[in-house]
Scaffold this active site. Structure first.
Site, PDB file in Angstrom:
ATOM      1  N   LYS A  38     145.739  42.117  15.598  1.00 27.80           N
ATOM      2  CA  LYS A  38     145.182  41.042  15.398  1.00 27.80           C
ATOM      3  C   LYS A  38     144.453  41.448  16.764  1.00 27.80           C
ATOM      4  O   LYS A  38     144.585  40.568  17.692  1.00 27.80           O
ATOM      5  CB  LYS A  38     145.311  39.594  15.501  1.00 27.80           C
ATOM      6  CG  LYS A  38     145.252  38.663  13.920  1.00 27.80           C
ATOM      7  CD  LYS A  38     145.979  37.459  14.084  1.00 27.80           C
ATOM      8  CE  LYS A  38     147.036  37.184  13.106  1.00 27.80           C
ATOM      9  NZ  LYS A  38     147.750  35.647  13.560  1.00 27.80           N
TER      10      LYS A  38
ATOM     11  N   GLU B 270     157.630  45.900  17.211  1.00 29.35           N
ATOM     12  CA  GLU B 270     156.825  45.150  16.689  1.00 29.35           C
ATOM     13  C   GLU B 270     156.089  44.698  15.633  1.00 29.35           C
ATOM     14  O   GLU B 270     155.934  45.554  14.741  1.00 29.35           O
ATOM     15  CB  GLU B 270     155.833  44.877  17.921  1.00 29.35           C
ATOM     16  CG  GLU B 270     155.981  43.585  18.681  1.00 29.35           C
ATOM     17  CD  GLU B 270     156.702  41.793  18.330  1.00 29.35           C
ATOM     18  OE1 GLU B 270     157.286  41.540  17.268  1.00 29.35           O
ATOM     19  OE2 GLU B 270     155.850  41.466  19.224  1.00 29.35           O
ATOM     20  N   ASP B 271     156.131  43.658  14.941  1.00 30.70           N
ATOM     21  CA  ASP B 271     155.984  43.229  13.664  1.00 30.70           C
ATOM     22  C   ASP B 271     154.483  42.509  14.149  1.00 30.70           C
ATOM     23  O   ASP B 271     153.867  43.688  12.595  1.00 30.70           O
ATOM     24  CB  ASP B 271     156.674  41.599  12.401  1.00 30.70           C
ATOM     25  CG  ASP B 271     156.365  40.545  13.961  1.00 30.70           C
ATOM     26  OD1 ASP B 271     155.902  41.079  14.906  1.00 30.70           O
ATOM     27  OD2 ASP B 271     156.428  39.218  13.845  1.00 30.70           O
TER      28      ASP B 271
ATOM     29  N   ASP C 201     157.340  35.468   9.447  1.00 30.43           N
ATOM     30  CA  ASP C 201     157.588  33.472   9.056  1.00 30.43           C
ATOM     31  C   ASP C 201     156.229  32.467   9.147  1.00 30.43           C
ATOM     32  O   ASP C 201     155.364  32.247   9.903  1.00 30.43           O
ATOM     33  CB  ASP C 201     159.266  33.057   8.977  1.00 30.43           C
ATOM     34  CG  ASP C 201     158.566  32.570  10.742  1.00 30.43           C
ATOM     35  OD1 ASP C 201     157.965  33.572  11.893  1.00 30.43           O
ATOM     36  OD2 ASP C 201     158.956  31.769  11.164  1.00 30.43           O
TER      37      ASP C 201
ATOM     38  N   PHE D  49     146.212  33.656  10.191  1.00 34.80           N
ATOM     39  CA  PHE D  49     148.391  33.300   9.966  1.00 34.80           C
ATOM     40  C   PHE D  49     148.228  34.123   8.857  1.00 34.80           C
ATOM     41  O   PHE D  49     148.251  33.216   7.844  1.00 34.80           O
ATOM     42  CB  PHE D  49     147.867  31.906  10.549  1.00 34.80           C
ATOM     43  CG  PHE D  49     149.731  31.989  10.665  1.00 34.80           C
ATOM     44  CD1 PHE D  49     150.224  31.881  12.285  1.00 34.80           C
ATOM     45  CD2 PHE D  49     150.650  31.434   9.926  1.00 34.80           C
ATOM     46  CE1 PHE D  49     151.650  32.071  12.434  1.00 34.80           C
ATOM     47  CE2 PHE D  49     152.070  31.752  10.195  1.00 34.80           C
ATOM     48  CZ  PHE D  49     152.402  31.380  11.215  1.00 34.80           C
ATOM     49  N   VAL D  50     149.327  35.279   8.740  1.00 37.99           N
ATOM     50  CA  VAL D  50     150.230  35.386   8.099  1.00 37.99           C
ATOM     51  C   VAL D  50     151.254  35.285   7.808  1.00 37.99           C
ATOM     52  O   VAL D  50     152.141  35.486   9.009  1.00 37.99           O
ATOM     53  CB  VAL D  50     149.773  36.991   7.828  1.00 37.99           C
ATOM     54  CG1 VAL D  50     148.256  37.576   7.717  1.00 37.99           C
ATOM     55  CG2 VAL D  50     150.284  37.639   9.054  1.00 37.99           C
TER      56      VAL D  50
ATOM     57  N   ASP E 244     149.100  39.720  18.376  1.00 39.73           N
ATOM     58  CA  ASP E 244     148.198  38.936  18.813  1.00 39.73           C
ATOM     59  C   ASP E 244     147.916  38.871  20.045  1.00 39.73           C
ATOM     60  O   ASP E 244     147.265  39.268  20.527  1.00 39.73           O
ATOM     61  CB  ASP E 244     149.529  37.142  17.957  1.00 39.73           C
ATOM     62  CG  ASP E 244     148.081  36.502  18.021  1.00 39.73           C
ATOM     63  OD1 ASP E 244     146.800  36.718  17.313  1.00 39.73           O
ATOM     64  OD2 ASP E 244     148.649  35.408  17.733  1.00 39.73           O
TER      65      ASP E 244
ATOM     66  N   ARG F   7     159.614  35.574   4.915  1.00 39.72           N
ATOM     67  CA  ARG F   7     159.806  36.622   5.628  1.00 39.72           C
ATOM     68  C   ARG F   7     159.661  37.601   4.554  1.00 39.72           C
ATOM     69  O   ARG F   7     160.048  38.845   4.544  1.00 39.72           O
ATOM     70  CB  ARG F   7     161.027  36.849   6.856  1.00 39.72           C
ATOM     71  CG  ARG F   7     160.573  35.750   7.344  1.00 39.72           C
ATOM     72  CD  ARG F   7     161.445  36.796   8.961  1.00 39.72           C
ATOM     73  NE  ARG F   7     162.059  35.352   9.870  1.00 39.72           N
ATOM     74  CZ  ARG F   7     161.514  35.223  10.845  1.00 39.72           C
ATOM     75  NH1 ARG F   7     160.068  36.175  11.499  1.00 39.72           N
ATOM     76  NH2 ARG F   7     161.918  34.643  12.031  1.00 39.72           N
TER      77      ARG F   7
ATOM     78  N   LYS G 186     162.998  37.790  15.335  1.00 39.51           N
ATOM     79  CA  LYS G 186     163.412  38.946  13.814  1.00 39.51           C
ATOM     80  C   LYS G 186     162.690  39.340  13.151  1.00 39.51           C
ATOM     81  O   LYS G 186     162.049  40.134  12.246  1.00 39.51           O
ATOM     82  CB  LYS G 186     163.639  37.651  12.657  1.00 39.51           C
ATOM     83  CG  LYS G 186     165.203  37.548  13.485  1.00 39.51           C
ATOM     84  CD  LYS G 186     164.848  35.732  12.944  1.00 39.51           C
ATOM     85  CE  LYS G 186     166.139  33.978  13.228  1.00 39.51           C
ATOM     86  NZ  LYS G 186     166.223  33.000  13.198  1.00 39.51           N
ATOM     87  N   GLY G 187     161.055  38.883  13.798  1.00 41.61           N
ATOM     88  CA  GLY G 187     159.397  39.251  12.447  1.00 41.61           C
ATOM     89  C   GLY G 187     159.581  40.558  12.492  1.00 41.61           C
ATOM     90  O   GLY G 187     158.927  41.575  11.052  1.00 41.61           O
TER      91      GLY G 187
HETATM   92  P1  5GP Z   1     152.189  37.499  20.387  1.00 39.68           P
HETATM   93  O1  5GP Z   1     152.508  36.738  22.370  1.00 39.68           O
HETATM   94  O2  5GP Z   1     151.129  38.795  20.591  1.00 39.68           O
HETATM   95  O3  5GP Z   1     150.976  35.997  20.756  1.00 39.68           O
HETATM   96  O4  5GP Z   1     152.535  37.428  19.519  1.00 39.68           O
HETATM   97  C1  5GP Z   1     153.979  37.661  19.526  1.00 39.68           C
HETATM   98  C2  5GP Z   1     154.650  36.949  18.142  1.00 39.68           C
HETATM   99  O5  5GP Z   1     154.487  36.428  17.155  1.00 39.68           O
HETATM  100  C3  5GP Z   1     154.455  38.250  17.275  1.00 39.68           C
HETATM  101  O6  5GP Z   1     155.134  38.691  17.204  1.00 39.68           O
HETATM  102  C4  5GP Z   1     154.335  36.792  15.457  1.00 39.68           C
HETATM  103  O7  5GP Z   1     156.010  37.217  15.620  1.00 39.68           O
HETATM  104  C5  5GP Z   1     153.657  36.072  16.330  1.00 39.68           C
HETATM  105  N1  5GP Z   1     152.609  36.136  15.429  1.00 39.68           N
HETATM  106  C6  5GP Z   1     151.486  35.985  15.911  1.00 39.68           C
HETATM  107  N2  5GP Z   1     150.075  36.118  15.008  1.00 39.68           N
HETATM  108  C7  5GP Z   1     151.631  35.681  13.935  1.00 39.68           C
HETATM  109  C8  5GP Z   1     150.558  35.679  12.328  1.00 39.68           C
HETATM  110  O8  5GP Z   1     149.769  35.693  11.958  1.00 39.68           O
HETATM  111  N3  5GP Z   1     151.910  34.577  11.765  1.00 39.68           N
HETATM  112  C9  5GP Z   1     153.134  34.850  12.070  1.00 39.68           C
HETATM  113  N4  5GP Z   1     154.357  34.255  11.222  1.00 39.68           N
HETATM  114  N5  5GP Z   1     153.544  35.140  13.327  1.00 39.68           N
HETATM  115  C10 5GP Z   1     152.682  35.653  13.995  1.00 39.68           C
END
Ligand code: 5GP
Length: 182
Positions: free
Chosen positions: A130, A98-99, A158, A151-152, A102, A164, A42-43
């Site tokens: 990030k 994507e939002d 969310d 962590f944001v 990470d 959100r 949903k992000g």
């Molecule tokens: P990744 O697979 O790259 O580790 O992260 C995928 C998802 O994790 C992101 O699309 C996001 O929804 C969530 N995510 C990663 N870092 C953060 C953060 O700092 N805050 C929040 N709320 N979600 C995060």
């Protein structure tokens, strides 16, 4: 909600400016091409809605929903599809929206998934990046704003299903995380 905020990391104005710039670049780069934007629920939904209104060429759009963090601030690394896209992306240019990138695990999975379906190409557009936490390398064609390892929440992101709808990207007070992290 606002009383839980410790710090605004990225303002709504900075986001707006970046989104405009990305929309312009995408419109130019994909001129005359069949482009499908795929939003990650949903992000990614807030960024997606902002971005498409700055794209001036015809596009198709769809959404995919994948499992993410739940109530925790730590990634399990396991990606599960909750809702797949409905449209055929064969011979089309795909842009995943994507939002936040990470570890990169979600995007690596999505990129591989869509590449197996015969598109012309698959590229990535993210509102936030990030890079310090990356575990797998995923090229990001359109990057919004690079943020530190915090962590944001807000702008679609969310914590425990909440925050959100905050218009800025924020860091919450430690006490909020302490009460919920498992
Ligand atoms: P990744 O697979 O790259 O580790 O992260 C995928 C998802 O994790 C992101 O699309 C996001 O929804 C969530 N995510 C990663 N870092 C953060 C953060 O700092 N805050 C929040 N709320 N979600 C995060």
């Amino acid at each position: 909600m606002f009383e839980d905020i410790q710090e605004v990391l990225v303002t709504r104005e900075a986001l707006e400016e970046k989104v405009k710039e990305l929309g312009k670049r995408i419109s130019k780069d994909y001129e005359g091409k069949e482009l499908v934007l795929i939003g990650v629920l949903k992000g990614g939904v807030v960024f997606f809605a902002d971005l498409i209104r700055h794209i001036t060429i015809p596009i198709e759009m769809d959404f995919i929903s994948v499992s993410s963090y739940g109530n925790s601030t730590k990634s399990s690394g396991v990606v599960r599809i909750i809702k797949d896209i409905d449209i055929d992306i064969t011979n089309k240019h795909v842009l995943i929206v994507e939002d936040l990138v990470d570890t990169g695990l979600t995007l690596r999975y999505l990129k591989d998934l869509f590449e197996d379906r015969g598109p012309k190409d698959v590229k990535v557009c993210t509102a936030l990046d990030k890079p310090s936490r990356r575990k797998v390398d995923v090229p990001i064609a359109y990057n919004g704003i690079t943020i530190p390892d915090k962590f944001v929440v807000g702008y679609g992101l969310d914590f425990g299903g909440k925050y959100r709808n905050l218009p800025d990207v924020c860091v919450l007070k430690e006490s909020v995380y302490d009460n919920k992290v498992d």
